[in-house]
Scaffold this motif. Structure first.
Motif, mmCIF file in Angstrom:
data_model
loop_
_atom_site.group_PDB
_atom_site.id
_atom_site.type_symbol
_atom_site.label_atom_id
_atom_site.label_comp_id
_atom_site.label_asym_id
_atom_site.label_seq_id
_atom_site.Cartn_x
_atom_site.Cartn_y
_atom_site.Cartn_z
ATOM 1 N N LYS A 169 62.807 -18.615 9.128
ATOM 2 C CA LYS A 169 62.030 -17.390 8.962
ATOM 3 C C LYS A 169 62.045 -16.894 7.520
ATOM 4 C CE LYS A 169 61.154 -12.889 10.973
ATOM 5 N NZ LYS A 169 61.300 -12.034 12.163
ATOM 6 N N ASN A 170 63.205 -16.880 6.918
ATOM 7 C CA ASN A 170 63.307 -16.290 5.579
ATOM 8 C C ASN A 170 63.269 -17.320 4.461
ATOM 9 O OD1 ASN A 170 63.328 -13.604 6.426
ATOM 10 N ND2 ASN A 170 65.458 -13.835 7.085
ATOM 11 N N MET A 171 62.831 -18.541 4.807
ATOM 12 C CA MET A 171 62.748 -19.574 3.770
ATOM 13 C C MET A 171 61.385 -19.594 3.094
ATOM 14 S SD MET A 171 64.401 -22.914 5.577
ATOM 15 C CE MET A 171 66.094 -22.897 6.177
ATOM 16 N N LEU A 172 61.394 -20.013 1.844
ATOM 17 C CA LEU A 172 60.176 -20.458 1.172
ATOM 18 C C LEU A 172 59.877 -21.861 1.693
ATOM 19 C CD1 LEU A 172 60.840 -19.704 -2.586
ATOM 20 C CD2 LEU A 172 58.851 -18.913 -1.301
ATOM 21 N N ALA A 173 58.614 -22.200 1.829
ATOM 22 C CA ALA A 173 58.280 -23.566 2.247
ATOM 23 C C ALA A 173 58.034 -24.422 1.017
ATOM 24 C CB ALA A 173 57.036 -23.552 3.125
ATOM 25 N N THR A 174 58.639 -25.603 1.016
ATOM 26 C CA THR A 174 58.409 -26.508 -0.120
ATOM 27 C C THR A 174 57.726 -27.797 0.327
ATOM 28 O OG1 THR A 174 60.775 -26.975 0.122
ATOM 29 C CG2 THR A 174 60.123 -25.654 -1.753
#
Ligand code: ADP
Ligand code: MG
Length: 209
Positions: A169-174
């Protein structure tokens, strides 16, 4: 686990039920940070598998994993089709001539997850299905290594699947489409992490029950 795959048709039904029950939520997750088709892709793959259900029941695990992987690759589409397909094709190769007791299965699953990492050029922390799959694999391997009872290991796998899914949820997507959104992806759970968690929990519940 037995050498033959009698339990596959009922497992597949349990998986389809949980995906269908949560389809609206998953569609919204992929619509928020992807293109919205993840659950439809997965349902198409599961429908194709379910039409072959009776065949699976007669097969050895390795052959069944191969057929599942090839079917998902050719029917699902999307990034997730090739990744879930890769998971099972790799598990098929790893399980050839191997006893699929709990420890053997944990090793086979770990090999499958390793292949997904390579195929997707991704790892834990990138806001994908791997944030569910990697912790589950690690938990199964560790519990098998420590001879933890299977039911307890399955409960542990459920717990880490849920924690891993929520961690996206709180991640940046790479990786994947969500990576185009930068900070705007923050606050949304990854759809593939959610479906992976739902399927793992359904499998664990089915095997525990
Ligand atoms: P697409 O993104 O092509 O529309 P789907 O919507 O079916 O495909 O699947 C999207 C899911 O695939 C994402 O939610 C994510 O979990 C997973 N995914 C996408 N790219 C990668 C990657 N490089 N590695 C691992 N998983 C990925
Ligand atoms: Mg999509």
């Amino acid at each position: 686990m037995s050498d033959y795959t009698h339990s596959l048709p009922s497992l597949l039904t349990a998986i389809q039920n949980t995906i269908n029950d949560n389809a609206d939520e998953v569609a919204q997750l992929d619509a928020a940070i992807g293109d919205g088709d993840h659950v439809i892709n997965l349902q198409r793959g599961l429908d194709a598998l379910s039409s072959m259900s009776d065949e699976f029941a007669q097969m050895a695990w390795s052959a069944a994993f191969m057929k599942i992987g090839m079917t998902l690759m050719s029917t699902m589409g999307g990034a997730s089709g090739s990744l879930f397909g890769t998971l099972f094709v790799s598990m098929a190769k790893a399980s050839k001539d191997k006893a699929l007791d709990f420890a053997g299965f944990a090793e086979v699953f770990a090999q499958g997850v390793e292949s997904v990492k390579q195929r997707g050029k991704a790892d834990i922390g990138e806001k994908t299905m791997l944030d569910t799959l990697i912790p589950v694999s690690a938990s199964l391997l560790s519990d098998a290594h420590h001879s933890v009872a299977v039911d307890i290991a399955l409960n542990n796998a459920k717990t880490v699947a849920i924690t891993g899914m929520q961690s996206t949820k709180n991640m940046l997507a790479t990786k994947g489409r969500a990576s185009f959104l930068g900070e705007r992806a923050i606050g949304h759970i990854d759809a593939g992490a959610r479906t992976s968690q739902l399927m793992i929990c359904a499998i664990a519940d089915h095997l525990i029950g």
